[in-house]
Scaffold this motif. Structure first.
Motif, PDB file in Angstrom:
ATOM      1  N   ARG A   1      -1.900   6.008  -6.897  1.00 35.76           N
ATOM      2  CA  ARG A   1      -2.428   6.374  -5.581  1.00 35.76           C
ATOM      3  C   ARG A   1      -3.599   5.467  -5.198  1.00 35.76           C
ATOM      4  NH1 ARG A   1      -4.032  12.337  -5.391  1.00 35.76           N
ATOM      5  NH2 ARG A   1      -1.820  12.643  -4.943  1.00 35.76           N
ATOM      6  N   PHE A   2      -4.451   5.159  -6.173  1.00 33.44           N
ATOM      7  CA  PHE A   2      -5.598   4.272  -5.936  1.00 33.44           C
ATOM      8  C   PHE A   2      -5.130   2.888  -5.498  1.00 33.44           C
ATOM      9  CE2 PHE A   2      -8.385   1.047  -8.025  1.00 33.44           C
ATOM     10  CZ  PHE A   2      -9.474   1.164  -7.182  1.00 33.44           C
ATOM     11  N   ILE A   3      -4.163   2.334  -6.218  1.00 30.32           N
ATOM     12  CA  ILE A   3      -3.632   1.012  -5.871  1.00 30.32           C
ATOM     13  C   ILE A   3      -3.062   1.017  -4.462  1.00 30.32           C
ATOM     14  CG2 ILE A   3      -1.867  -0.714  -6.433  1.00 30.32           C
ATOM     15  CD1 ILE A   3      -2.107   0.237  -9.362  1.00 30.32           C
ATOM     16  N   ARG A   4      -2.296   2.059  -4.164  1.00 27.97           N
ATOM     17  CA  ARG A   4      -1.650   2.164  -2.851  1.00 27.97           C
ATOM     18  C   ARG A   4      -2.692   2.270  -1.737  1.00 27.97           C
ATOM     19  NH1 ARG A   4       1.411   6.074  -4.230  1.00 27.97           N
ATOM     20  NH2 ARG A   4       0.130   7.755  -3.371  1.00 27.97           N
ATOM     21  N   GLU A   5      -3.710   3.100  -1.949  1.00 20.30           N
ATOM     22  CA  GLU A   5      -4.734   3.297  -0.922  1.00 20.30           C
ATOM     23  C   GLU A   5      -5.497   2.010  -0.660  1.00 20.30           C
ATOM     24  OE1 GLU A   5      -8.374   6.378   0.203  1.00 20.30           O
ATOM     25  OE2 GLU A   5      -7.271   6.627  -1.682  1.00 20.30           O
ATOM     26  N   VAL A   6      -5.895   1.320  -1.738  1.00 18.47           N
ATOM     27  CA  VAL A   6      -6.638   0.060  -1.584  1.00 18.47           C
ATOM     28  C   VAL A   6      -5.791  -0.979  -0.859  1.00 18.47           C
ATOM     29  CG1 VAL A   6      -7.622  -1.898  -2.834  1.00 18.47           C
ATOM     30  CG2 VAL A   6      -8.133   0.425  -3.577  1.00 18.47           C
ATOM     31  N   THR A   7      -4.536  -1.103  -1.265  1.00 17.79           N
ATOM     32  CA  THR A   7      -3.657  -2.105  -0.680  1.00 17.79           C
ATOM     33  C   THR A   7      -3.447  -1.875   0.811  1.00 17.79           C
ATOM     34  OG1 THR A   7      -2.511  -2.367  -2.796  1.00 17.79           O
ATOM     35  CG2 THR A   7      -1.389  -3.183  -0.835  1.00 17.79           C
ATOM     36  N   MET A   8      -3.202  -0.608   1.181  1.00 16.65           N
ATOM     37  CA  MET A   8      -2.921  -0.323   2.583  1.00 16.65           C
ATOM     38  C   MET A   8      -4.181  -0.414   3.447  1.00 16.65           C
ATOM     39  SD  MET A   8       0.092   2.543   2.667  1.00 16.65           S
ATOM     40  CE  MET A   8      -0.608   3.627   1.442  1.00 16.65           C
ATOM     41  N   MET A   9      -5.323   0.053   2.919  1.00 18.50           N
ATOM     42  CA  MET A   9      -6.556  -0.043   3.693  1.00 18.50           C
ATOM     43  C   MET A   9      -6.928  -1.492   3.965  1.00 18.50           C
ATOM     44  SD  MET A   9      -9.264   2.901   2.586  1.00 18.50           S
ATOM     45  CE  MET A   9     -10.183   2.622   4.098  1.00 18.50           C
ATOM     46  N   SER A  10      -6.642  -2.366   3.014  1.00 12.78           N
ATOM     47  CA  SER A  10      -6.981  -3.782   3.175  1.00 12.78           C
ATOM     48  C   SER A  10      -6.049  -4.497   4.145  1.00 12.78           C
ATOM     49  CB  SER A  10      -6.949  -4.482   1.814  1.00 12.78           C
ATOM     50  OG  SER A  10      -5.626  -4.520   1.296  1.00 12.78           O
ATOM     51  N   ARG A  11      -4.895  -3.902   4.405  1.00 12.58           N
ATOM     52  CA  ARG A  11      -3.888  -4.552   5.266  1.00 12.58           C
ATOM     53  C   ARG A  11      -4.149  -4.373   6.745  1.00 12.58           C
ATOM     54  NH1 ARG A  11       1.739  -2.275   3.557  1.00 12.58           N
ATOM     55  NH2 ARG A  11       2.023  -2.629   5.783  1.00 12.58           N
TER      56      ARG A  11
ATOM     57  N   GLU B   1     -10.472  -0.915  15.402  1.00 14.37           N
ATOM     58  CA  GLU B   1     -11.750  -0.287  15.734  1.00 14.37           C
ATOM     59  C   GLU B   1     -11.743   1.217  15.516  1.00 14.37           C
ATOM     60  OE1 GLU B   1     -12.726  -0.828  19.826  1.00 14.37           O
ATOM     61  OE2 GLU B   1     -10.721  -0.277  20.544  1.00 14.37           O
ATOM     62  N   ASN B   2     -10.559   1.827  15.430  1.00 16.43           N
ATOM     63  CA  ASN B   2     -10.476   3.265  15.195  1.00 16.43           C
ATOM     64  C   ASN B   2     -10.018   3.605  13.785  1.00 16.43           C
ATOM     65  OD1 ASN B   2      -9.505   3.268  18.523  1.00 16.43           O
ATOM     66  ND2 ASN B   2     -11.299   4.413  17.830  1.00 16.43           N
ATOM     67  N   LEU B   3     -10.072   2.625  12.885  1.00 20.71           N
ATOM     68  CA  LEU B   3      -9.824   2.844  11.464  1.00 20.71           C
ATOM     69  C   LEU B   3     -11.103   2.513  10.701  1.00 20.71           C
ATOM     70  CD1 LEU B   3      -6.316   1.154  11.028  1.00 20.71           C
ATOM     71  CD2 LEU B   3      -6.793   3.614  11.055  1.00 20.71           C
ATOM     72  N   VAL B   4     -11.466   3.356   9.729  1.00 16.50           N
ATOM     73  CA  VAL B   4     -12.656   3.094   8.927  1.00 16.50           C
ATOM     74  C   VAL B   4     -12.494   1.758   8.211  1.00 16.50           C
ATOM     75  CG1 VAL B   4     -13.956   3.862   6.910  1.00 16.50           C
ATOM     76  CG2 VAL B   4     -13.265   5.520   8.633  1.00 16.50           C
ATOM     77  N   LYS B   5     -13.513   0.917   8.286  1.00 16.33           N
ATOM     78  CA  LYS B   5     -13.447  -0.444   7.748  1.00 16.33           C
ATOM     79  C   LYS B   5     -13.500  -0.449   6.225  1.00 16.33           C
ATOM     80  CE  LYS B   5     -15.824  -4.919   7.909  1.00 16.33           C
ATOM     81  NZ  LYS B   5     -17.021  -5.635   8.427  1.00 16.33           N
ATOM     82  N   PHE B   6     -12.528  -1.107   5.610  1.00 16.12           N
ATOM     83  CA  PHE B   6     -12.476  -1.274   4.157  1.00 16.12           C
ATOM     84  C   PHE B   6     -13.395  -2.425   3.747  1.00 16.12           C
ATOM     85  CE2 PHE B   6     -10.570  -3.654   0.600  1.00 16.12           C
ATOM     86  CZ  PHE B   6     -10.586  -2.689  -0.394  1.00 16.12           C
ATOM     87  N   ILE B   7     -14.202  -2.205   2.704  1.00 15.13           N
ATOM     88  CA  ILE B   7     -15.115  -3.244   2.224  1.00 15.13           C
ATOM     89  C   ILE B   7     -14.658  -3.823   0.901  1.00 15.13           C
ATOM     90  CG2 ILE B   7     -17.474  -3.677   1.400  1.00 15.13           C
ATOM     91  CD1 ILE B   7     -18.391  -1.627   3.513  1.00 15.13           C
ATOM     92  N   GLY B   8     -14.251  -2.990  -0.036  1.00 15.29           N
ATOM     93  CA  GLY B   8     -13.793  -3.484  -1.329  1.00 15.29           C
ATOM     94  C   GLY B   8     -13.549  -2.339  -2.291  1.00 15.29           C
ATOM     95  N   ALA B   9     -13.155  -2.688  -3.513  1.00 17.96           N
ATOM     96  CA  ALA B   9     -12.839  -1.669  -4.514  1.00 17.96           C
ATOM     97  C   ALA B   9     -13.309  -2.122  -5.893  1.00 17.96           C
ATOM     98  CB  ALA B   9     -11.338  -1.394  -4.533  1.00 17.96           C
TER      99      ALA B   9
END
Length: 324
Positions: free
Chosen positions: A105-115, A119-127
């Motif tokens: 789940r962690f891998i999936r969440e990081v991968t999709m957030m980075s993709r 402006e209406n999605l919380v900005k991904f910074i890193g993991a």
């Protein structure tokens, strides 16, 4: 100044975060005690398939006070380099099977957030993957939409504000769907207000899936009260505008293939929002307003109602086709 360089002021700020972090160290340390550690004091984790470019240096990550907690982890205020951020520490699990599931789940969440960026999605910074599974995102000063709605009770949202929030949500979902991502847990808890409380951003990709992945509905697929319309359709207020009622009910059509897409919902909401504005002077009644940020040309109320009439015919035709 580079990320690794620190001014005296920066060191003072980070010192404050370190002091606050010590309060959390007992809580985080208790998690470490539940797992065997290596000679370096880190939890031995399997190799994650995460792009190295998405990882941040844990030595530059400072954890402050806890600001939230969910079923899959805890969220803290923190700092990375010179930026104040939200630090989501995910649960690691207690059995090998649970560990593998949570790591996936962690891998999936990081991968999709980075993709996706919007402006209406919380900005991904890193993991970070050691010693904990951590996701760093922008920190929104506002509260969740759920908490905000509770604070204004017994008052209700102004209709224009509510439509504005609905547009923000539709834009975020439209962006996800355009990138082949299904969120699966859209609810007020996962919608965060900006500092001026004029806009919302969608967060928490913990249950998101790629559209190409097909699976059965399970207990983890969303939150009961905010399930898809197949699960429950609440009654609408009697004094609700017929045009707004049409937009809502078109999203509740039994056949999912007949429901409007999020891009269509954006257009309908923009048209409805225009009908709420004061009427134009007669001399300007025939003029067309400038395009909105979605590129939708707003027109006079009469033409807007004509648009709703056209959409009703469109959805009726689609329902008729699908019934044969």
């Amino acid at each position: 100044m580079s990320c690794g360089e620190e001014s005296k002021e920066g060191r003072d700020d980070q010192g404050e975060f370190k002091q606050t972090a010590r309060k959390n160290s007992v809580e985080l340390g208790s998690q470490l005690e539940k797992h065997p550690v290596t000679q370096n004091g880190l939890i031995p984790t399997p190799q994650f398939q995460i792009d190295e470019k998405l990882l941040i240096d844990p030595k530059l990550l400072y954890v402050g006070s806890k600001i939230g907690e969910g079923a899959h982890g805890k969220v803290y205020e923190g700092r990375y380099c010179d930026q104040v951020i939200a630090v989501k520490v995910l649960n690691s699990g207690s059995t090998p099977e649970e560990k593998a599931k949570l790591e996936g789940r962690f891998i999936r969440e990081v991968t999709m957030m980075s993709r996706v960026k919007h402006e209406n999605l919380v900005k991904f910074i890193g993991a970070c993957k050691d010693p904990f599974m951590v996701i760093a995102t922008e920190l929104l000063p506002g509260m969740s939409l759920r908490k905000y709605l509770l604070t204004i009770r017994p008052k209700q949202l102004d209709l224009c504000v509510a439509i504005g929030f609905a547009l923000d949500i539709a834009r975020a979902m439209d962006c996800l769907h355009a990138n082949g991502i299904i969120h699966r847990d859209l609810k007020p808890d996962n919608l965060l207000l900006t500092e001026n409380q004029k806009s919302v951003k969608l967060a928490d990709f913990g249950l998101a899936r790629e559209e190409s992945v097909t699976e059965m509905m399970t207990a983890e697929t969303g939150t009961y009260r905010w399930m898809a319309p197949e699960q429950v359709r609440p009654s609408l207020p009697e004094d609700l505008s017929p045009d707004l009622a049409f937009i809502i009910q078109s999203c509740w059509v039994e056949d999912p293939n007949v429901r409007p897409s999020f891009s269509q919902i954006i257009r309908m909401l923009n048209q409805f929002l225009f009908t709420l504005t004061p009427p134009l002077p007669e001399s300007d009644a025939s003029k067309v307003a400038a395009p909105s940020r979605d590129g939708v040309i707003t027109e006079s109320s009469a033409r807007a109602r004509g648009k709703f009439s056209f959409l009703r015919q469109l959805f009726a035709a689609r329902r008729a086709r699908n019934s044969h």
